[in-house]
Design an enzyme around this catalytic site. Structure first.
Site, short mmCIF file in Angstrom:
data_model
loop_
_atom_site.label_atom_id
_atom_site.label_comp_id
_atom_site.label_asym_id
_atom_site.label_seq_id
_atom_site.Cartn_x
_atom_site.Cartn_y
_atom_site.Cartn_z
CD GLU A 34 -2.45 1.82 0.21
OE1 GLU A 34 -3.25 1.08 -0.36
OE2 GLU A 34 -2.22 2.98 -0.18
N GLY A 182 -21.17 17.55 -12.14
CA GLY A 182 -21.48 16.12 -12.18
C GLY A 182 -22.51 15.75 -11.13
CB ILE A 186 -18.87 11.88 -5.75
CG1 ILE A 186 -18.18 10.52 -5.66
CG2 ILE A 186 -18.12 12.94 -4.95
CD1 ILE A 186 -16.73 10.52 -6.13
N GLY A 269 -16.87 11.27 -12.41
CA GLY A 269 -16.52 9.86 -12.62
C GLY A 269 -15.10 9.59 -12.20
CG ASP A 309 -13.12 1.64 -7.47
OD1 ASP A 309 -14.03 0.85 -7.15
OD2 ASP A 309 -13.07 2.82 -7.07
CG HIS A 442 -45.64 -4.42 11.75
ND1 HIS A 442 -45.92 -3.57 10.70
CD2 HIS A 442 -46.40 -3.99 12.80
CE1 HIS A 442 -46.81 -2.68 11.09
NE2 HIS A 442 -47.12 -2.90 12.36
P1 FAD Z 1 -9.19 1.80 -3.43
O1 FAD Z 1 -10.05 1.98 -2.26
O2 FAD Z 1 -9.03 2.92 -4.40
O3 FAD Z 1 -7.76 1.36 -2.89
C1 FAD Z 1 -6.69 1.18 -3.76
C2 FAD Z 1 -5.43 1.35 -2.96
O4 FAD Z 1 -4.33 0.98 -3.77
C3 FAD Z 1 -5.19 2.79 -2.52
O5 FAD Z 1 -5.02 2.82 -1.12
C4 FAD Z 1 -3.91 3.18 -3.24
O6 FAD Z 1 -3.08 4.03 -2.47
C5 FAD Z 1 -3.25 1.83 -3.47
N1 FAD Z 1 -2.33 1.79 -4.60
C6 FAD Z 1 -2.57 2.21 -5.87
N2 FAD Z 1 -1.50 1.96 -6.65
C7 FAD Z 1 -0.57 1.37 -5.86
C8 FAD Z 1 0.73 0.88 -6.08
N3 FAD Z 1 1.30 0.93 -7.28
N4 FAD Z 1 1.40 0.34 -5.03
C9 FAD Z 1 0.85 0.27 -3.79
N5 FAD Z 1 -0.39 0.72 -3.54
C10 FAD Z 1 -1.09 1.26 -4.55
N6 FAD Z 1 -18.47 2.79 -2.44
C11 FAD Z 1 -19.46 2.18 -1.77
O7 FAD Z 1 -19.67 0.97 -1.94
N7 FAD Z 1 -20.22 2.87 -0.87
C12 FAD Z 1 -20.04 4.19 -0.63
O8 FAD Z 1 -20.74 4.77 0.18
C13 FAD Z 1 -19.02 4.85 -1.34
N8 FAD Z 1 -18.78 6.16 -1.13
C14 FAD Z 1 -17.78 6.78 -1.81
C15 FAD Z 1 -17.58 8.14 -1.60
C16 FAD Z 1 -16.58 8.80 -2.28
C17 FAD Z 1 -16.37 10.26 -2.04
C18 FAD Z 1 -15.74 8.08 -3.19
C19 FAD Z 1 -14.62 8.77 -3.91
C20 FAD Z 1 -15.93 6.74 -3.40
C21 FAD Z 1 -16.96 6.07 -2.73
N9 FAD Z 1 -17.22 4.72 -2.92
C22 FAD Z 1 -18.24 4.10 -2.26
C23 FAD Z 1 -16.40 3.92 -3.84
C24 FAD Z 1 -15.35 3.13 -3.04
O9 FAD Z 1 -14.56 4.02 -2.31
C25 FAD Z 1 -14.49 2.33 -4.00
O10 FAD Z 1 -15.32 1.53 -4.82
C26 FAD Z 1 -13.55 1.43 -3.23
O11 FAD Z 1 -12.68 2.20 -2.42
C27 FAD Z 1 -12.73 0.59 -4.19
O12 FAD Z 1 -11.87 -0.21 -3.48
P2 FAD Z 1 -10.49 -0.73 -4.12
O13 FAD Z 1 -9.90 -1.63 -3.11
O14 FAD Z 1 -10.75 -1.24 -5.47
O15 FAD Z 1 -9.62 0.57 -4.33
P1 NAI Z 2 -20.61 9.15 -11.44
O1 NAI Z 2 -20.24 8.34 -12.62
O2 NAI Z 2 -21.51 8.60 -10.41
O3 NAI Z 2 -21.29 10.51 -11.94
C1 NAI Z 2 -20.66 11.40 -12.79
C2 NAI Z 2 -21.70 12.35 -13.36
O4 NAI Z 2 -21.01 13.42 -13.97
C3 NAI Z 2 -22.58 11.71 -14.40
O5 NAI Z 2 -23.93 11.99 -14.11
C4 NAI Z 2 -22.14 12.38 -15.69
O6 NAI Z 2 -23.18 12.53 -16.64
C5 NAI Z 2 -21.67 13.73 -15.19
N1 NAI Z 2 -20.68 14.40 -16.03
C6 NAI Z 2 -19.62 13.84 -16.68
N2 NAI Z 2 -18.93 14.80 -17.33
C7 NAI Z 2 -19.55 15.98 -17.07
C8 NAI Z 2 -19.29 17.32 -17.44
N3 NAI Z 2 -18.25 17.64 -18.19
N4 NAI Z 2 -20.14 18.28 -17.01
C9 NAI Z 2 -21.22 17.96 -16.23
N5 NAI Z 2 -21.50 16.70 -15.85
C10 NAI Z 2 -20.68 15.72 -16.25
O7 NAI Z 2 -19.22 9.62 -10.82
P2 NAI Z 2 -18.83 10.21 -9.41
O8 NAI Z 2 -19.97 10.92 -8.78
O9 NAI Z 2 -17.57 10.95 -9.65
O10 NAI Z 2 -18.54 8.93 -8.54
C11 NAI Z 2 -17.57 7.98 -8.98
C12 NAI Z 2 -17.90 6.63 -8.48
O11 NAI Z 2 -17.66 6.53 -7.09
C13 NAI Z 2 -19.35 6.25 -8.62
O12 NAI Z 2 -19.66 5.80 -9.92
C14 NAI Z 2 -19.50 5.16 -7.61
O13 NAI Z 2 -19.09 3.96 -8.19
C15 NAI Z 2 -18.52 5.57 -6.53
N6 NAI Z 2 -19.26 6.17 -5.41
C16 NAI Z 2 -20.19 5.41 -4.75
C17 NAI Z 2 -20.92 5.93 -3.72
C18 NAI Z 2 -21.94 5.09 -3.05
O14 NAI Z 2 -21.97 3.90 -3.28
N7 NAI Z 2 -22.80 5.64 -2.22
C19 NAI Z 2 -20.71 7.29 -3.24
C20 NAI Z 2 -19.74 8.01 -4.03
C21 NAI Z 2 -19.04 7.44 -5.04
#
Ligand code: FAD
Ligand code: NAI
Length: 458
Positions: A34, A182, A186, A269, A309, A442
């Protein structure tokens, strides 16, 4: 001589740390790399910190509107510095929990950036901080990063005026005016937080609807609920440029508008982290930056798996968790596969929007012969008892001939805690008559699903 491991995991997010833990428990000598902080995006700058903030907003809103429930609260205010401080404590606790889990499982953790450098007879070679390691199997779990579009001004002001998820979860001062580019997951969660605590929020979304591929009817209902918080949605608007203080956008009629903003959140995105990983040295296939995997989380190279991801299937933490288990089971010789059709998703706004399976739009597009039934949340006793002046929806979609459940979509309180039950209905390929036999406690909001199921004919 490089040390040889059964499994090398690159990336310590939810996918990577769980894969490492499961592999170690299965008796594999496991190494986890990590480069930043254990817990990845999810724990440090994603799921958990955003939910900590949203819970503060919920508490604040409850206190503001407590009188509706016969409770008097005076002098209610939000202390953003305290909100962020609490969020940091939550993150710290959970990250140390992951560290302890790795130790307990016997995983070797190396806090360095790793890259794949090739393959030898003993395994895949991985280098970190100038040191070489060998792994008989590789699990790539490097996650994703925010997509940054070539919109003039965005790159120049990134990290300051223009924030990503990283900075928006660290803001100690509330912006008076926040513009969100967007209207996806998020964007909506952060818009909901900042609007709830007093910022004037505008969401600029290029599509004619919010919440991406979410069932349109339920997404539009969420939009109406968020508008009640004061959020302005500019749909079908294209962001043209960003300069400190102003976001310029193009309206659907081609006219240009200027939106004054103190801060901008970029949430359009995310992109898989594959650059600089050295995947080309062993010939792993990628498509638009994401690693190509099958349902068993295998890449085209035997012994190399990609989870979370980085494979771009569903960028969700719980998907990463399950993929971790699928990858580890397969590398241990126990066949296992992802069933993405039963993968739930939740938008943790107030109210929560939760979905699993097919949407109406998808059914129409794919020519699926479907039937739909829906009920207002006002049919749920608990929902009415707990939500003054609010509404929500439960919508169930079934296959018209086979009568099995194809999709469940919920807008309402606790829906994120309920949706797994609906996912199970899809997973088990339940027909309406099967699902009706489930006893729901319920009074719970979950009972609304049962009510809707009885709206169908047998
Ligand atoms: P990550 O969590 O991205 O972890 C990857 C790790 O790999 C990182 O720590 C990085 O530092 C490390 N890494 C990368 N390259 C290297 C390398 N070369 N060597 C060593 N380490 C490296 N998902 C949900 O299901 N529910 C939610 O409510 C939700 N809310 C979110 C809110 C926000 C604001 C965001 C941005 C995302 C949210 N997500 C949510 C999405 C969720 O965070 C991701 O789907 C999840 O973290 C993916 O897990 P991962 O293990 O694939 O990658
Ligand atoms: P997103 O893919 O959910 O939404 C991006 C939005 O931006 C889309 O509606 C798209 O049409 C719009 N967009 C793209 N280009 C644009 C532009 N130039 N101008 C205006 N609008 C534009 O991506 P987001 O919100 O960045 O989240 C990324 C990912 O993180 C999600 O797809 C989800 O997988 C994960 N996530 C999950 C959460 C959860 O499970 N509760 C919470 C937050 C993130």
């Amino acid at each position: 001589m490089a040390e040889i491991f059964d499994v090398i995991v690159i990336g310590g997010g939810p996918g990577g740390y769980l894969a490492a833990e499961r592999a170690a428990h299965a008796g594999k000598k496991t190494l986890l790399f990590e480069k930043n902080s254990l817990g990845g995006v999810c724990l440090n700058e994603g799921c958990i910190p955003s939910k900590a903030l949203l819970n503060s907003a919920k508490t604040y809103q409850h206190a503001l509107h407590a009188e509706q429930y016969g409770v008097k609260c005076e002098g209610v205010s939000i202390d953003q510095k305290a909100v962020i401080a609490r969020k940091r404590r939550v993150v710290k606790t959970l990250v140390s929990g992951v560290r302890a889990k790795m130790k307990g499982a016997g995983v070797t953790v190396v806090m360095e950036t790793a890259a794949v450098t090739g393959k030898t007879a003993e395994g895949f070679s991985v280098t970190a901080a100038g040191k070489a390691y060998l792994g008989k199997n590789l699990i790539i779990a490097t996650g994703s990063n925010p997509a940054v579009p070539p919109i003039p001004g965005v790159r120049e002001h990134l990290g300051q005026f223009v924030m990503t998820n990283r900075e928006v979860l660290e803001l100690e001062e509330l912006p008076k005016r926040l513009t969100v580019i967007g209207g996806g997951v998020i964007g909506l969660e952060m818009a909901a937080y900042y609007a709830a605590v007093g910022s004037a929020v505008t969401v600029v979304e290029m599509l004619d609807h919010i919440a991406g591929a979410t069932d349109r009817e339920i997404g539009t209902m969420l939009q109406r609920e968020l508008e009640k918080l004061g959020i302005t949605f500019l749909l079908s608007h294209k962001c043209l440029a960003v300069t400190p203080g102003i976001v310029e956008a193009e309206a659907p009629n081609g006219s240009k508008i200027s939106i004054p903003a103190d801060k901008v959140l970029l949430s359009i995105g995310r992109r898989a982290n594959t650059e600089g990983l050295g995947l080309e040295t062993i010939g792993v296939n990628c498509d638009r930056g994401a690693i190509v995997t099958d349902a068993m989380c295998r890449t085209n190279i035997p012994g190399v798996y990609a989870i979370g991801d980085v494979n771009g299937h569903h960028m969700l933490a719980h998907t990463a968790y399950r993929e971790a288990e699928v990858a580890v089971n397969n590398l241990c010789g126990k066949p296992d596969a992802m069933r993405y059709h039963a993968n739930p998703s939740v938008i943790y706004t107030q109210p929560e929007l939760s979905s699993v399976g097919r949407t109406e739009e998808e059914c129409k597009e794919k020519g699926i012969d479907y039937e739909v039934r829906k009920l207002s949340m006002l049919y749920s006793g608990r929902f009415v008892a707990e939500n003054e002046g609010c509404d929500g929806l439960c919508k169930v979609i079934i296959d018209k001939k086979k009568r099995n459940i194809l999709g469940v979509h919920l807008l309402g309180s606790y829906s994120g805690e309920i949706i797994w039950g609906a996912a199970e209905m899809l997973e088990m390929q339940m027909r309406v008559t099967d699902a009706r036999q489930i006893i729901f406690p319920h009074p719970t909001v979950s009972e609304i699903i049962r009510e809707v199921l009885w709206e169908f004919e047998d």
